[in-house]
Design a protein around this motif. Structure first.
Motif, PDB file in Angstrom:
ATOM      1  N   ARG A 136       0.831  -1.211   0.000  1.00 16.36           N
ATOM      2  CA  ARG A 136       0.000   0.000   0.000  1.00 16.36           C
ATOM      3  C   ARG A 136       0.865   1.261   0.000  1.00 16.36           C
ATOM      4  N   LYS A 137       1.942   1.242   0.764  1.00 17.53           N
ATOM      5  CA  LYS A 137       2.829   2.403   0.801  1.00 17.53           C
ATOM      6  C   LYS A 137       3.508   2.612  -0.551  1.00 17.53           C
ATOM      7  N   VAL A 138       3.922   1.530  -1.183  1.00  9.38           N
ATOM      8  CA  VAL A 138       4.563   1.639  -2.489  1.00  9.38           C
ATOM      9  C   VAL A 138       3.581   2.214  -3.513  1.00  9.38           C
ATOM     10  N   ILE A 139       2.336   1.735  -3.491  1.00  6.31           N
ATOM     11  CA  ILE A 139       1.321   2.257  -4.413  1.00  6.31           C
ATOM     12  C   ILE A 139       1.087   3.744  -4.147  1.00  6.31           C
ATOM     13  N   GLY A 140       1.006   4.106  -2.862  1.00  6.87           N
ATOM     14  CA  GLY A 140       0.818   5.508  -2.512  1.00  6.87           C
ATOM     15  C   GLY A 140       1.933   6.388  -3.044  1.00  6.87           C
ATOM     16  N   PHE A 141       3.164   5.911  -2.911  1.00  2.17           N
ATOM     17  CA  PHE A 141       4.294   6.690  -3.413  1.00  2.17           C
ATOM     18  C   PHE A 141       4.281   6.777  -4.937  1.00  2.17           C
ATOM     19  N   LEU A 142       3.848   5.738  -5.611  1.00  3.37           N
ATOM     20  CA  LEU A 142       3.757   5.792  -7.068  1.00  3.37           C
ATOM     21  C   LEU A 142       2.736   6.841  -7.506  1.00  3.37           C
ATOM     22  N   ILE A 143       1.630   6.945  -6.745  1.00  2.00           N
ATOM     23  CA  ILE A 143       0.633   7.983  -7.044  1.00  2.00           C
ATOM     24  C   ILE A 143       1.233   9.367  -6.828  1.00  2.00           C
ATOM     25  N   VAL A 144       1.994   9.512  -5.720  1.00  2.00           N
ATOM     26  CA  VAL A 144       2.660  10.787  -5.453  1.00  2.00           C
ATOM     27  C   VAL A 144       3.619  11.140  -6.582  1.00  2.00           C
ATOM     28  N   LEU A 145       4.399  10.165  -7.013  1.00  2.00           N
ATOM     29  CA  LEU A 145       5.352  10.412  -8.095  1.00  2.00           C
ATOM     30  C   LEU A 145       4.635  10.770  -9.392  1.00  2.00           C
ATOM     31  N   ALA A 146       3.475  10.124  -9.631  1.00  2.00           N
ATOM     32  CA  ALA A 146       2.683  10.469 -10.817  1.00  2.00           C
ATOM     33  C   ALA A 146       2.254  11.932 -10.757  1.00  2.00           C
ATOM     34  N   GLY A 147       1.877  12.387  -9.556  1.00  2.00           N
ATOM     35  CA  GLY A 147       1.518  13.788  -9.386  1.00  2.00           C
ATOM     36  C   GLY A 147       2.668  14.721  -9.682  1.00  2.00           C
ATOM     37  N   MET A 148       3.857  14.334  -9.243  1.00  2.00           N
ATOM     38  CA  MET A 148       5.039  15.148  -9.518  1.00  2.00           C
ATOM     39  C   MET A 148       5.328  15.211 -11.013  1.00  2.00           C
ATOM     40  N   VAL A 149       5.161  14.063 -11.692  1.00  2.00           N
ATOM     41  CA  VAL A 149       5.396  14.032 -13.134  1.00  2.00           C
ATOM     42  C   VAL A 149       4.424  14.952 -13.857  1.00  2.00           C
ATOM     43  N   LEU A 150       3.173  14.943 -13.445  1.00  2.00           N
ATOM     44  CA  LEU A 150       2.182  15.814 -14.062  1.00  2.00           C
ATOM     45  C   LEU A 150       2.552  17.288 -13.910  1.00  2.00           C
ATOM     46  N   ILE A 151       2.994  17.644 -12.702  1.00  2.00           N
ATOM     47  CA  ILE A 151       3.316  19.050 -12.445  1.00  2.00           C
ATOM     48  C   ILE A 151       4.574  19.469 -13.198  1.00  2.00           C
ATOM     49  N   VAL A 152       5.595  18.607 -13.174  1.00  2.00           N
ATOM     50  CA  VAL A 152       6.827  18.941 -13.883  1.00  2.00           C
ATOM     51  C   VAL A 152       6.591  18.960 -15.391  1.00  2.00           C
ATOM     52  N   SER A 153       5.731  18.063 -15.883  1.00  2.00           N
ATOM     53  CA  SER A 153       5.413  18.031 -17.314  1.00  2.00           C
ATOM     54  C   SER A 153       4.782  19.345 -17.761  1.00  2.00           C
ATOM     55  N   TYR A 154       3.990  19.915 -16.876  1.00  2.00           N
ATOM     56  CA  TYR A 154       3.377  21.200 -17.193  1.00  2.00           C
ATOM     57  C   TYR A 154       4.450  22.269 -17.419  1.00  2.00           C
ATOM     58  N   GLY A 155       5.525  22.163 -16.607  1.00  2.00           N
ATOM     59  CA  GLY A 155       6.579  23.161 -16.719  1.00  2.00           C
ATOM     60  C   GLY A 155       7.509  22.969 -17.894  1.00  2.00           C
ATOM     61  N   VAL A 156       7.488  21.775 -18.521  1.00  2.00           N
ATOM     62  CA  VAL A 156       8.378  21.521 -19.655  1.00  2.00           C
ATOM     63  C   VAL A 156       8.101  22.490 -20.792  1.00  2.00           C
ATOM     64  N   GLY A 157       6.825  22.823 -20.974  1.00  2.00           N
ATOM     65  CA  GLY A 157       6.470  23.755 -22.036  1.00  2.00           C
ATOM     66  C   GLY A 157       6.837  25.192 -21.734  1.00  2.00           C
ATOM     67  N   GLU A 158       7.372  25.424 -20.534  1.00  2.00           N
ATOM     68  CA  GLU A 158       7.744  26.787 -20.136  1.00  2.00           C
ATOM     69  C   GLU A 158       9.233  27.048 -20.333  1.00  2.00           C
ATOM     70  N   ASN A 159       9.899  26.233 -21.201  1.00  2.00           N
ATOM     71  CA  ASN A 159      11.324  26.406 -21.502  1.00  2.00           C
ATOM     72  C   ASN A 159      12.184  26.349 -20.236  1.00  2.00           C
ATOM     73  N   LEU A 160      12.069  25.254 -19.534  1.00  2.00           N
ATOM     74  CA  LEU A 160      12.838  25.076 -18.312  1.00  2.00           C
ATOM     75  C   LEU A 160      14.342  25.065 -18.601  1.00  2.00           C
ATOM     76  N   SER A 161      15.090  25.672 -17.708  1.00  2.00           N
ATOM     77  CA  SER A 161      16.547  25.705 -17.823  1.00  2.00           C
ATOM     78  C   SER A 161      17.133  24.356 -17.417  1.00  2.00           C
ATOM     79  N   ILE A 162      18.004  23.796 -18.274  1.00  2.00           N
ATOM     80  CA  ILE A 162      18.676  22.538 -17.949  1.00  2.00           C
ATOM     81  C   ILE A 162      19.546  22.715 -16.721  1.00  2.00           C
ATOM     82  N   THR A 163      20.219  23.857 -16.645  1.00  2.00           N
ATOM     83  CA  THR A 163      21.055  24.139 -15.474  1.00  2.00           C
ATOM     84  C   THR A 163      20.229  24.132 -14.200  1.00  2.00           C
TER      85      THR A 163
END
Length: 308
Positions: A136-163
């Motif tokens: 259950r904890k592993v599944i919960g963390f995978l959901i959390v990570l999915a949330g992080m991916v969604l948020i970071v993906s949103y920022g990819v279109g904002e020309n994020l700095s590699i640095t």
């Protein structure tokens, strides 16, 4: 609720030694979530902000130790000082990298990337701390990570700095190292351990700053910058760290990791409301995943208790 019910609730709370540390930890996370907002008001390079922040926080906590006449426990546990010193060095450099990432990729994305650190700790906890990872904890963390991916993906279109992304990733690694090292110094806790980490971190960042950059105060820095720096150092660092670090050895490491996502979530919301950083559908969906995944993972403990 009857008097008997109140007594029963109080007894349950008193019987769970992690309730108060968890509440203090949550308050500290909300304070930490505003770090980027306050730092945005300071017209100094990131390493200098961190240096002055740690100095002010250290002075605040050592002053509090003096006022309360707290007996220092480090003399009774000298073998743990090396771990505390390592945690302080990791703390100083992770903050320097994080504040640099703020400038390059924004507060929301930088903080979310930084909070990959607890996930690293969660993955290592069975090997380092012999803590059980339930399905259950592993599944919960995978959901959390999915949330992080969604948020970071949103920022990819904002020309994020590699640095900036590299800064955030390195800060996450150092964050994980800091949490792990703190777990190996469980007897030097409270304000003492926090103040010592800030002192070591300030020394490390100060030495690197002097050797590489030097300390230069811009001529155009205004009073508002100094006010924001004082708030960042005395309140966010002094009070926030005083609430945060002592709890790392009092609550399970998975809870540290799960509840820790309140900081990036609050940072995203604060940056959107106060600085106007974009908050779209992907970020909202990601926020729901972070909250839902954290709650799902944390309820695993109560479920185990019912079935045992």
């Amino acid at each position: 609720m009857t008097t008997a019910d109140n007594k029963s609730a109080n007894n349950k709370s008193a019987g769970n030694p992690t309730v108060r540390p968890t509440i203090a930890y949550l308050v500290a996370l909300l304070i930490c979530g505003s770090n980027g907002i306050v730092a945005s008001c300071v017209n100094l390079p990131s390493y200098q902000i961190v240096f002055f922040r740690m100095i002010l926080g250290m002075l605040f906590l050592f002053g509090l130790l003096g006022i309360t006449r707290t007996r220092l426990s480090c003399k009774r546990h000298p073998e743990q000082l090396k771990y505390l010193a390592g945690a302080g060095i990791a703390l100083g450099f992770q903050w320097a990298l994080l504040f640099a990432a703020y400038r390059h990729v924004g507060i929301g994305v930088a903080t979310l990337e930084y909070y990959c650190g607890p996930v690293i700790v969660m993955a290592l906890s069975p090997f380092l701390f012999h803590e059980t990872l339930t399905r259950r904890k592993v599944i919960g963390f995978l959901i959390v990570l999915a949330g992080m991916v969604l948020i970071v993906s949103y920022g990819v279109g904002e020309n994020l700095s590699i640095t900036g992304l590299i800064y955030g990733a390195l800060a996450a690694v150092l964050y994980a190292a800091m949490i792990v090292l703190n777990r190996y110094a469980p007897d030097i806790e409270g304000l003492e351990g926090t103040a010592m980490q800030l002192a070591v971190g300030a020394g490390a960042v100060g030495i690197i700053t002097l050797l590489v950059h030097g300390i230069e105060i811009p001529a155009d820095i205004h009073a508002v910058n100094w006010g924001a720096l004082l708030i960042l150092g005395l309140f966010n660092t002094g009070v926030g760290s005083g609430l945060y670090f002592p709890q790392l050895t009092k609550i399970p490491v998975q809870r540290v990791a799960v509840f820790g996502y309140l900081e990036p979530l609050s940072a995203v919301l604060f940056s959107s409301l106060l600085l106007g950083e974009p908050l779209g559908i992907l970020k909202i969906a990601g926020a729901f995943c972070i909250i839902g995944g954290a709650l799902f993972a944390e309820t695993a403990r109560s479920e185990i208790a019912r079935t045992s």
